[in-house]
Design an enzyme around this catalytic site. Structure first.
Site, mmCIF file in Angstrom:
data_model
loop_
_atom_site.group_PDB
_atom_site.id
_atom_site.type_symbol
_atom_site.label_atom_id
_atom_site.label_comp_id
_atom_site.label_asym_id
_atom_site.label_seq_id
_atom_site.Cartn_x
_atom_site.Cartn_y
_atom_site.Cartn_z
ATOM 1 N N GLU A 54 0.827 -1.230 0.141
ATOM 2 C CA GLU A 54 -0.021 0.027 0.039
ATOM 3 C C GLU A 54 0.785 1.222 -0.117
ATOM 4 O O GLU A 54 0.382 2.274 -0.670
ATOM 5 C CB GLU A 54 -0.881 -0.038 1.253
ATOM 6 C CG GLU A 54 -2.162 -1.126 1.412
ATOM 7 C CD GLU A 54 -3.028 -1.027 0.326
ATOM 8 O OE1 GLU A 54 -2.976 -0.107 -0.587
ATOM 9 O OE2 GLU A 54 -4.008 -1.843 0.282
ATOM 10 N N ARG A 70 0.650 3.740 -3.170
ATOM 11 C CA ARG A 70 -0.020 5.141 -3.006
ATOM 12 C C ARG A 70 1.023 6.183 -2.711
ATOM 13 O O ARG A 70 1.029 7.159 -3.459
ATOM 14 C CB ARG A 70 -0.680 5.108 -1.887
ATOM 15 C CG ARG A 70 -2.050 4.117 -2.057
ATOM 16 C CD ARG A 70 -2.885 3.973 -0.582
ATOM 17 N NE ARG A 70 -3.931 2.683 -0.752
ATOM 18 C CZ ARG A 70 -4.828 2.444 -0.440
ATOM 19 N NH1 ARG A 70 -5.652 3.514 -0.321
ATOM 20 N NH2 ARG A 70 -5.605 1.742 -0.637
HETATM 21 C C1 DMJ Z 1 -6.233 0.151 -5.242
HETATM 22 O O1 DMJ Z 1 -5.489 0.345 -3.995
HETATM 23 C C2 DMJ Z 1 -5.456 -0.402 -6.281
HETATM 24 O O2 DMJ Z 1 -6.151 -0.341 -7.445
HETATM 25 C C3 DMJ Z 1 -5.170 -1.953 -6.001
HETATM 26 O O3 DMJ Z 1 -4.430 -2.514 -7.165
HETATM 27 C C4 DMJ Z 1 -6.390 -2.531 -5.572
HETATM 28 N N1 DMJ Z 1 -7.276 -2.008 -4.726
HETATM 29 C C5 DMJ Z 1 -7.409 -0.539 -4.834
HETATM 30 C C6 DMJ Z 1 -8.659 -0.137 -5.466
HETATM 31 O O4 DMJ Z 1 -9.669 -1.048 -5.609
#
Ligand code: DMJ
Length: 577
Positions: free
Chosen positions: A178, A182
């Site tokens: 994450e 992000r």
């Molecule tokens: C996001 O954080 C990213 O797209 C990830 O690959 C999957 N989950 C979420 C969105 O649904």
């Protein structure tokens, strides 16, 4: 011999006496002289006037060229003019794009007002929550969306917070996945768009804190790490195993970081993971979601899925190949991806009675008729990767992509709110039914619609995306932001505005109604959190797996496009709104 006198010969015309005796001829001669003198004078003054005019025109030309240069139009002019014309010719898209931009402003302003600097906004309670350790997840995730939409003041405000308040020294156990997609991804994308080195420095700082996660016996990362103390480990609930998506979804970001800093250590860690998995890659290219970081072996009892915990591993195989300009040195990524796509085809089934194609999950040898909305990124991935095949195969893959997009769109259309549930089950004779009923503002379907519209030119995908946007507006928008739904049939709301709603859902919708030249797929590749990273020719020598020695950092060759972060087609979108 007869001598002719001067007066009677032809030289007589030169003798003054000749004219004194003939006054008419004298007068005529005088007139001829005056006319000739005037004509010569007149011609010279005309030449002088022309010369002055040419100098003036030259000056005017210089002035205009200067003006063009100053307003940075020179290189981008034809691009921008083309863009503006396209926009002018399509008022519907224009209006829709503005509506999406307004939605972004509403989400952003709500975050600013109630959760500034915190990870995510809880709109119902009008408060913030630090779901990612207090790294300003929504703020960082939003940077590139703000930039692309031309929201300059908002972008600047966010930039100031990053300069003064973004602190990674948090005694917090972060998710490596994450935080990478992000924070590292968001910062790198902001750097690629704006050229502001602050973002690159910050991306490096957080990546350095994550890097010990890759220090496992095989190089497959542990999925959690304390941002202050290191101490990488895996979640207890996985039984100590690493998760496939969490381990194979950092390549784009770490390669981009290495390529921009000239320090190859980041990409070496990330690429070693793929080489390790390649050693035991199954013939159908389908890996179970749990992998042992010590042995590198996938746990055979665990599920194979293109949904949660598997999804973006497959996405990155394709995108790393695209990111690096599809060169020979990266062909193992493409080959692994193509192998996995054969595996994907083996998981496709059709529903009855309506023949919706869907992707099954697999455990051991048995298939289950369940598909996550998360797997709706697949149509976009197939469309993006189809052009790398020979024509006949490309057509097949594109057609599978379209079938799956139709299914995903219907995930939305079959509910009361017209928003999709988290997953669906397919039962004999009943087509699709909602399994887990919540919707948390996910982007995957609109992501695929954006790719399909761009790659096929079919405006139907824009219509579908618009319907989904309207459903978000109707069901998820409240005065203090956007919320998910606990149940897509009753419409009961939850209390969370996920950061990916601003990073992905709204960005993909905005791009769905923008000309394809805006963040062109020829020049940018989106990470799994929708952060566009510039495609650049790679400069590196990564050691083959097996040799433990690290490659020496290569002298950084700066590509023209790297030197000009504001260059043609880069992030100028802001000026066009
Ligand atoms: C996001 O954080 C990213 O797209 C990830 O690959 C999957 N989950 C979420 C969105 O649904």
């Amino acid at each position: 011999m007869v001598r002719r006198s001067f007066a009677s010969g032809r030289w007589r015309y030169l003798h003054p006496a000749y004219y004194l005796k003939r006054p008419k001829r004298l007068a005529f001669l005088f007139i001829v002289f005056v006319v000739a003198t005037f004509a010569t004078w007149d011609r010279q003054s005309l030449i002088r006037e022309h010369e002055a005019e040419i100098i003036k025109l030259q000056e005017e030309l210089n002035r205009l060229q200067d003006q063009l240069r100053k307003s940075s139009v020179s290189d981008e002019m034809s691009e921008n003019v083309k863009f503006i014309r396209e926009v002018e010719m399509d008022p519907v898209n224009d209006e829709r794009r503005e509506k999406v931009k307004e939605a972004m402003l509403h989400a952003w302003n709500s975050y600013v007002e109630y959760a500034w600097g915190q990870d995510e906004l809880q709109p119902q309670s009008r408060s913030g929550v630090n779901s990612f350790g207090g790294l300003g997840a929504t703020l960082v995730d939003s940077l590139d969306t703000l930039y692309i939409m031309g929201l300059k003041d908002e972008f600047q405000k966010a930039r100031e917070w990053i300069a003064t308040s973004l602190d990674f020294n948090k005694d917090y156990v972060a998710s490596v996945f994450e935080t990478t997609i992000r924070v590292v991804g968001g910062l790198l994308s902001a750097y690629d768009l704006s050229g502001d080195k602050l973002f690159l420095d910050k991306a490096k700082e957080i990546a350095d804190r994550l890097l010990p996660a890759w220090d496992s016996p095989t190089g497959i990362p542990y999925n959690s790490i304390n941002l202050v103390h290191g101490n990488p480990h895996n979640h207890g609930w996985t039984g100590g195993e690493s998760i496939l998506a969490d381990s194979g979804t950092e390549q784009l970001e770490l390669i981009a970081l290495s390529q921009r800093t000239g320090d190859l250590k980041y990409q070496q860690k990330a690429e070693k993971v793929i080489r390790q998995l390649q050693k035991t890659y199954p013939s159908d290219g389908l890996l179970p979601i749990y992998i042992n970081p010590r042995s590198g072996v996938a746990a055979p009892y665990s599920t194979i899925t293109f949904g949660a915990m598997g999804d973006s591993f497959y996405e990155y195989l394709l995108k790393v190949w695209i990111q690096g300009n599809k060169t020979e040195g990266l062909k193992h990524y493409r080959e692994m991806w193509e192998t996995s796509m054969e595996g994907l085809v083996s998981l496709i089934r059709k529903s009855t009675p309506s023949s919706f194609s869907y992707i099954c999950e697999k455990t051991g040898n048995s298939l289950s008729d369940k598909m996550d909305e998360l797997a709706c990124f697949v149509p976009g991935m197939l469309a993006l990767g189809s052009s790398g095949y020979a024509p006949e195969k490309a057509e097949k893959m594109l057609s599978l992509s379209k079938e799956l997009a139709w299914t995903c769109y219907n995930f939305y259309q079959v509910t009361q709110t017209k928003l999709a549930g988290e997953n669906y089950v397919f039962r004999e004779g009943q087509d699709m039914s909602v399994g887990t009923s919540w919707n948390i503002l996910r982007p995957e379907t609109v992501e695929s619609l954006m790719y399909l519209w761009r790659l096929t030119g079919n405006q139907t995908y824009q219509e579908w995306g618009w319907n989904i946007f309207l459903a978000f507006e109707k069901n998820s928008r409240i005065d203090s932001g956007y919320v998910g739904l606990k149940d897509v049939n009753t419409g009961v709301k939850d209390n969370m505005m996920q950061s990916f709603f601003l990073a992905e859902t709204l960005k993909y919708l905005y791009l769905l109604f923008s000309p394809p030249s805006v963040i062109s797929l020829d020049e940018w590749v989106f990470n799994t959190e929708a952060h566009p990273l510039r495609i650049i020719p790679r400069n590196d020598t990564v050691p083959e797996l097996g040799g433990e020695e690290e490659a020496k950092p290569q002298p950084k060759v700066i590509d023209r496009r790297q030197r000009q972060p504001f260059g043609r087609k880069q992030g100028r979108i802001a000026d066009q709104n």
